[in-house]
Design a protein around this motif. Structure first.
Motif, PDB file in Angstrom:
ATOM      1  N   GLU A 155      -0.819  -3.767  14.149  1.00 40.67           N
ATOM      2  CA  GLU A 155      -0.352  -4.948  13.438  1.00 40.67           C
ATOM      3  C   GLU A 155      -1.435  -6.020  13.456  1.00 40.67           C
ATOM      4  O   GLU A 155      -2.024  -6.286  14.515  1.00 40.67           O
ATOM      5  N   ASP A 174       3.629 -12.217  10.650  1.00 44.80           N
ATOM      6  CA  ASP A 174       4.456 -12.996   9.712  1.00 44.80           C
ATOM      7  C   ASP A 174       3.592 -13.937   8.885  1.00 44.80           C
ATOM      8  O   ASP A 174       3.790 -14.102   7.683  1.00 44.80           O
ATOM      9  N   ASN A 184       1.797 -12.204   6.066  1.00 44.77           N
ATOM     10  CA  ASN A 184       2.549 -12.072   4.813  1.00 44.77           C
ATOM     11  C   ASN A 184       2.661 -13.413   4.083  1.00 44.77           C
ATOM     12  O   ASN A 184       2.529 -13.472   2.864  1.00 44.77           O
ATOM     13  N   LYS A 200      13.316 -12.242   0.834  1.00 46.62           N
ATOM     14  CA  LYS A 200      13.087 -10.806   0.856  1.00 46.62           C
ATOM     15  C   LYS A 200      14.243 -10.124   0.146  1.00 46.62           C
ATOM     16  O   LYS A 200      15.396 -10.261   0.526  1.00 46.62           O
ATOM     17  N   ASP A 231       6.288  -7.693  -0.728  1.00 48.78           N
ATOM     18  CA  ASP A 231       6.276  -8.127   0.670  1.00 48.78           C
ATOM     19  C   ASP A 231       6.702  -6.975   1.586  1.00 48.78           C
ATOM     20  O   ASP A 231       6.126  -6.781   2.662  1.00 48.78           O
ATOM     21  N   THR A 260       4.456  -5.267   4.483  1.00 50.71           N
ATOM     22  CA  THR A 260       4.937  -5.133   5.862  1.00 50.71           C
ATOM     23  C   THR A 260       4.842  -3.688   6.324  1.00 50.71           C
ATOM     24  O   THR A 260       4.487  -3.394   7.465  1.00 50.71           O
TER      25      THR A 260
END
Lengths: 190, 221
Positions: free
Chosen positions: A59, A64, A67, B13, B50, B54
């Motif tokens: 990661e 967060d 993004n 989201k 998104d 992720t």
């Protein structure tokens, strides 16, 4: 058998990906170099170590935020084709610079909280209208800092000091003496 | 930090189907869900993008980090990859797997960065040195058999040694090893990502493996 073919067959042999026919084709090479079998065993151990040592997935720091920042870049890029690498490249430094003040703010905040608790309860001493903070070491002196984004100005109010000349506080221009203290225009040098 | 987390958590989201979760880039099980998300992205659904980010950011970031060996640059480059992915998504056709296509973009971004930084030759092992070890097709990969990595070597030490050895490989050899051994790509996928023939992939893997064994053997001697 030429070298290219040998390389291909040996590579796939290492991966157990040879057909029976290809294996037969490779057999003379293996017969000439019996150590290749041991080499394959060694490489498989190395491959296991490699997989254990190098994760396939890591990661990114602050995932967060990754993004959120990406969304901003994408929206900028969608609206303006020119917004691209510059913004991204520049960000790395911003990102690093952002961490330093954040850490500093935590330390200063902790310090101010500690000092505030040492002051009398009726002595505010700390900012109330901005993310900036100002601290007075004297319990008899009250300070306030008010940020006006529209005017790009910060109002610092200090009450409880002896009378001061403007020049005591201000090197550059932009200051006006107000009713309760000193108005300092932070857009100027002071 | 809280502010940023709050911003991130406020991202809208959209609903993501259960099949979108899990699965890796080298794992065919995620193809359908990626296809669904890609289709939604192509309709301008940022929430789907998104979710794609992720899902894939960890693999993209890991790949970049193993190539450039710098955390801050890796972060930036991973952002750049996904910006390019978003911009190119309208042209993406489902002929290739999304993850393979995304790695291709990652490859291009990393190599552009390397070119700009003139890093292509830095840390690259001189092939002449390997010639001296008589490494040829069908020959022994390791100069000596007596030095296997010690089983007692701690994981941290081993990782450091492996990373150091990887760093000495040329970028092409390092990438081939990472895609094959770490990411689990098929030869054809590696060829697609690296924009070369399968034969070239075979050759790169062949020599990269030999170099890696040779370097690690030397380390333990």
């Amino acid at each position: 058998m030429n070298d290219d073919r040998k390389e291909e067959l040996l590579t796939r042999w290492m991966d157990d990906a040879l057909s029976a026919e290809e294996l037969r084709e490779l057999e003379p090479v293996l017969a000439e170099n019996p150590d290749l079998n041991e080499e394959r065993v060694d490489y498989r151990k190395l491959r296991d170590e490699l997989k254990a040592a190098i994760p396939a997935e890591v990661e990114p720091p602050y995932p967060d935020f990754f993004n959120a920042h990406l969304e901003r870049l994408v929206r900028e890029a969608s609206g303006d084709e020119q917004v691209r690498e510059g913004a991204i490249r520049g960000f790395s430094r911003i990102w690093l610079w952002w961490m330093a003040p954040a850490a500093t703010a935590v330390v200063v905040g902790a310090f101010l909280l500690g000092m505030q608790s040492a002051q009398p309860p009726d002595s505010p001493g700390l900012a109330d209208a901005s993310s900036s903070e100002i601290y007075s070491p004297f319990a008899t002196v009250e300070t306030k800092i008010i940020r006006d984004a529209e005017l790009d100005a910060t109002l610092i109010v200090v009450e409880g000091l002896d009378d001061l000349d403007d020049q005591d506080l201000v090197i550059g221009g932009g200051s006006i003496e107000g009713e309760h203290g000193f108005f300092v225009n932070t857009g100027e040098i002071y | 930090m809280n502010l940023f987390r709050q911003i991130a958590s406020n991202l809208v989201k959209g609903p993501v189907s259960d099949d979108a979760a899990g699965g890796g880039a080298g794992d065919g099980s995620d193809t359908v869900s990626d296809a669904t998300l890609v289709s939604r992205c192509q309709e301008g659904d940022y929430a789907a993008f998104d979710a794609l980010v992720t899902k894939h950011r960890g693999r993209v970031y890991a790949m970049i980090q193993n190539m450039v060996r710098n955390e801050a640059d890796s972060w930036d480059l991973a952002q750049e990859v996904f910006v390019k992915v978003w911009k190119a998504l309208p042209r993406f056709e489902a002929r290739a797997r999304f993850s393979t296509w995304m790695y291709r973009i990652t490859h291009n971004v990393v190599y552009d960065w390397m070119r700009k930084r003139k890093m292509e030759t830095v840390g690259e092992l001189d092939d002449n040195l390997l010639d001296q070890e008589s490494i040829a097709a069908g020959a022994l990969a390791t100069p000596s058999r007596m030095a296997r990595p010690d089983e007692a070597l701690s994981q941290g030490e081993l990782r450091t040694k492996i990373e150091a050895a990887l760093e000495k490989l040329s970028p092409e050899h390092r990438e081939a090893i990472l895609l094959r051994e770490v990411q689990g790509f098929e030869y054809k996928e590696i060829a697609d990502v690296m924009d070369c023939s399968i034969g070239t992939v075979m050759s790169r893997l062949f020599y990269a493996r030999k170099k890696l064994q040779s370097l690690l053997t030397k380390t333990h001697e």
